[in-house]
Design an enzyme around this catalytic site. Structure first.
Site, PDB file in Angstrom:
ATOM      1  N   ALA A  42       0.833  -1.210   0.000  1.00  0.00           N
ATOM      2  CA  ALA A  42       0.000   0.000   0.000  1.00  0.00           C
ATOM      3  C   ALA A  42       0.861   1.251   0.000  1.00  0.00           C
ATOM      4  O   ALA A  42       0.625   2.183  -0.788  1.00  0.00           O
ATOM      5  CB  ALA A  42      -0.941  -0.010   1.213  1.00  0.00           C
ATOM      6  N   GLU A  43       1.870   1.307   0.853  1.00  0.00           N
ATOM      7  CA  GLU A  43       2.710   2.509   0.902  1.00  0.00           C
ATOM      8  C   GLU A  43       3.508   2.681  -0.383  1.00  0.00           C
ATOM      9  O   GLU A  43       3.694   3.797  -0.861  1.00  0.00           O
ATOM     10  CB  GLU A  43       3.641   2.496   2.110  1.00  0.00           C
ATOM     11  CG  GLU A  43       4.450   3.774   2.185  1.00  0.00           C
ATOM     12  CD  GLU A  43       4.844   4.205   3.584  1.00  0.00           C
ATOM     13  OE1 GLU A  43       5.560   5.212   3.669  1.00  0.00           O
ATOM     14  OE2 GLU A  43       4.445   3.570   4.566  1.00  0.00           O
ATOM     15  N   SER A  44       3.946   1.592  -0.966  1.00  0.00           N
ATOM     16  CA  SER A  44       4.719   1.677  -2.209  1.00  0.00           C
ATOM     17  C   SER A  44       3.891   2.254  -3.348  1.00  0.00           C
ATOM     18  O   SER A  44       4.331   3.170  -4.050  1.00  0.00           O
ATOM     19  CB  SER A  44       5.246   0.295  -2.601  1.00  0.00           C
ATOM     20  OG  SER A  44       6.135  -0.191  -1.622  1.00  0.00           O
TER      21      SER A  44
END
Length: 142
Positions: A62-64
């Protein structure tokens, strides 16, 4: 369309070398007018000891994808960058094999803060995780 810079998936995927993104097998795989997608295998790199997708791997996915999405919304990409300041993830379903696909869509694209809603689905299209990522938009250090 929210993108200010053209998206080239091949170039982005080549930039993964020697990063967590490469280690986890995350690949950018699609985009549209208001979303960016990445996929990640559910295998020995991304599961917890019980053989299910690790929540931390879902959070990294998700953060990537949200971080990369922010980069393409900048008016002056060489003078700004995005740093994560908050991430939450609700894990809704276990996955033991195949791939998961994360789709990042903006909730808010401000001058100093971006907020992305990210949904992760398994390869049967079932919702696995919902996440929200807040990014601070900062000037490139001199």
């Amino acid at each position: 369309m929210i993108w200010k810079t053209p998206i080239d998936l091949a170039v982005l995927n080549a930039s993964r070398k020697n990063t967590l993104i490469e280690h986890l097998g995350i690949e950018l795989c699609g985009y549209g007018d208001d979303y960016l997608q990445a996929k990640m295998p559910v295998d020995h790199r991304t599961v917890q000891p019980f053989g299910l997708l690790h929540g931390g791997a879902s959070a990294a996915l998700a953060e990537s994808v949200g971080s990369m999405a922010s980069l393409f919304t900048f008016e002056e990409p060489g003078k700004q960058y995005a740093v994560g300041i908050e991430l939450n993830a609700s894990h809704l379903r276990g996955v033991s094999s195949g791939y998961v696909v994360a789709t990042a869509k903006p909730a808010r694209l401000g001058r100093k803060i971006h907020v992305w809603n990210i949904e992760i689905h398994d390869d049967q299209g079932r919702l696995v995780c919902v996440s929200r990522l807040t990014m601070a938009i900062v000037a490139e250090p001199e």
